[in-house]
Write an enzyme that holds these catalytic residues in place. Structure first.
Site, mmCIF file in Angstrom:
data_model
loop_
_atom_site.group_PDB
_atom_site.id
_atom_site.type_symbol
_atom_site.label_atom_id
_atom_site.label_comp_id
_atom_site.label_asym_id
_atom_site.label_seq_id
_atom_site.Cartn_x
_atom_site.Cartn_y
_atom_site.Cartn_z
ATOM 1 N N LYS A 1 -29.440 8.129 -5.924
ATOM 2 C CA LYS A 1 -29.547 9.106 -6.629
ATOM 3 C C LYS A 1 -29.359 10.564 -6.515
ATOM 4 O O LYS A 1 -29.779 11.193 -5.466
ATOM 5 C CB LYS A 1 -31.074 8.796 -7.668
ATOM 6 C CG LYS A 1 -31.408 7.167 -7.970
ATOM 7 C CD LYS A 1 -32.974 7.453 -8.272
ATOM 8 C CE LYS A 1 -33.616 5.667 -9.092
ATOM 9 N NZ LYS A 1 -32.582 5.782 -10.316
ATOM 10 N N ARG B 1 -32.928 -4.865 -12.882
ATOM 11 C CA ARG B 1 -32.595 -6.506 -13.643
ATOM 12 C C ARG B 1 -32.846 -7.455 -12.988
ATOM 13 O O ARG B 1 -32.575 -8.633 -13.152
ATOM 14 C CB ARG B 1 -31.506 -5.861 -14.747
ATOM 15 C CG ARG B 1 -30.684 -5.618 -13.859
ATOM 16 C CD ARG B 1 -29.444 -4.812 -14.499
ATOM 17 N NE ARG B 1 -29.856 -3.127 -14.740
ATOM 18 C CZ ARG B 1 -28.899 -2.783 -15.386
ATOM 19 N NH1 ARG B 1 -27.633 -2.624 -15.767
ATOM 20 N NH2 ARG B 1 -29.195 -1.661 -15.345
#
Length: 490
Positions: A267, A341
């Site tokens: 990130k 997920r």
């Protein structure tokens, strides 16, 4: 927290607090006022006008009971919502602490007892949650929390309501207190220890599945995401079994990435510190399970929390890897920052296979796309069951934790199909990012009624978050009160 049934002006207190509607000439529920005090109140009513959130403190001249009186504006009667008294009660409680009081009293307006716009629980929740402050690592601690007495005209069933509301508020505060912990103080093992503590205190079953067992049993998503960190992944399972033995449970699943660097798909550095909040989904489940057990709800509920730390390193999983999930399907990894997920898919498949639940609900700070779509005050929900969605929407209205349903049809399911595996862990470009993430989760279960909460925008206070007295800066505990409302009505 105490309850008193008496003429409100006769209550001995440092601060007597009453609610005032806009352009009103009276304080709701305040009775038997002497001449001097009545005169001061009337003058204050003219000055403040009952504007929403406006507080006005006046002395109580010649009164041997209340030292001071606080008038709190509710705004216009036609604008009252379920959240109004919760918000204003929070403002009152914060003012009482600011004044360094040992105790204060709030008059519960008898006219609101039968109306849907408010209830005793909102005073309890608002005042209790507003006094929470995360100061664990500060040398200078917050002022001592003042005690609250609620003054009512009749006490029928109110004591029980207050106790229930305290447990709900405490569950939310517990969620916030863990979610606010920095990553060096809260690893997957720390989270597992919190679960053990809650289970022991409240007589729930607790089972922790660790690294070697996770790999052995085929939890490919949790194992892959967690393998880059020296802090080992955990799958935390809590069981509240207080319903009929043959009754299927509700299964709650919460994403708990104790820190998310993005892994190899690193990130940007800006605001990466906020990724300590990537564990909020799991913390929500912990808070709910704590409250469910303390409320002794006569139902069966299972909490499942997949917990990892997503770090870059020599053993990290990579873009291009193909992993096999617990449910048997394979996933092509295109972005290691789409890790939530993967661990949720494992946990959902496990929950369905192990417990054959009547419904499954998951919580995750899953996608930045959710913030783009809905901002920072509304959570996205996606479901495969209309009845479950309606119940969740009804609970949302009661607790003022706003949700908005997004669609999930075959077109979105097709967007995560892979050329080399059953699925890929991201969709097509930036299109429908929140929905394609949910589509990945939908592949993990069969036909169990399921609803997914994407709480990326609402799990902690951000730049555009609406100011609420009972949500001080930091984690919000979003979803705890909502799901407890839903569960209590089952």
């Amino acid at each position: 927290m105490k309850i008193k049934t008496e003429s409100s002006i006769k209550k001995k207190t440092e601060l007597l607090c009453g609610f005032v509607l806009e352009n009103s000439n009276k304080v709701l529920g305040l009775t038997k006022i002497d001449g001097k005090t009545a005169s001061s109140i009337n003058q204050s009513l003219k000055d403040m006008d009952g504007k929403l959130g406006k507080l006005n403190i006046i002395p109580s001249p010649g009164d041997k009971y209340a030292h001071r009186i606080l008038l709190a504006g509710l705004g216009k009667k036609e604008d009252l919502t379920n959240d109004t008294i919760r918000y204003v009660s929070g403002k009152i409680a914060q003012k009482a602490r600011e004044l360094k009081l040992k105790e204060f009293s709030i008059i519960f307006p008898p006219s609101f007892v039968s109306e849907s716009i408010s209830s005793i629980s909102q005073i309890v929740e608002g005042s209790k949650m507003a006094l929470y402050k995360f100061d664990k690592f500060k040398s200078e601690k917050a002022e001592k929390t003042p005690d609250l007495t609620i003054i009512v005209s009749k006490s029928n069933n109110i004591s029980k309501t207050i106790r229930t509301s305290e447990i709900v508020a405490d569950g939310t505060i517990f969620t916030k207190s863990i979610a606010n912990l920095p990553p060096n103080e809260c690893t997957p093992t720390t989270l597992a220890n919190f679960a053990k503590m809650v289970s022991k205190k409240n007589k729930m079953k607790c089972h922790i599945i660790s690294k070697l067992e996770l790999k052995k049993k085929g939890f490919g998503g949790i194992s892959a995401v967690g393998q880059g960190s020296k802090n080992e992944p955990k799958l935390i399972v809590l069981e509240h079994s207080n319903g009929p033995r043959n009754e299927k449970p509700i299964v709650l699943v919460g994403k708990a990435v104790t820190f998310d660097t993005g892994g190899i798909s690193l990130k940007p550095g800006d605001k990466m510190d906020e990724m300590k909040f990537d564990k909020c989904g799991g913390c929500t489940v912990l808070g709910i399970m704590k409250a469910v057990s303390e409320l002794k709800l006569p139902i069966n509920v299972v909490g499942i929390i997949p917990s990892v730390e997503n770090m870059p390193g020599g053993e990290s999983y990579r873009p291009g890897d193909i992993i096999k999930l617990y449910g048997g399907k394979t996933a092509e990894i295109l972005n290691t920052d789409a890790e939530g997920r993967l661990i949720l898919a494992d946990a959902l498949s496990y929950g369905e296979k192990q417990y054959s639940p009547k419904a499954m609900i998951d919580f995750a700070t899953l996608t930045g796309a959710c913030i783009v779509a809905l901002g920072t005050n509304v959570a996205a929900i996606i479901s495969n069951n209309k009845k479950l969605t309606k119940k969740i929407n009804d609970a949302s209205k009661n607790t003022s934790e706003e949700v908005w349903e997004l669609p999930l049809n075959q077109d979105y399911m097709d967007m995560i199909k892979s050329d080399v595996a059953d699925m890929k862990n991201v969709g097509i470009g930036r299109a429908a990012g929140t929905i394609t993430a949910a589509a990945f989760l939908r592949n993990a279960i069969t036909d169990t009624p399921w609803i997914h909460f994407d709480i990326a925008g609402v799990a902690w206070t951000q730049t555009a978050t609406k100011e609420k007295s009972y949500n001080p800066k930091g984690a919000t505990g979003f979803g705890v009160r909502l799901i407890l409302d839903y569960l209590q009505k089952l």
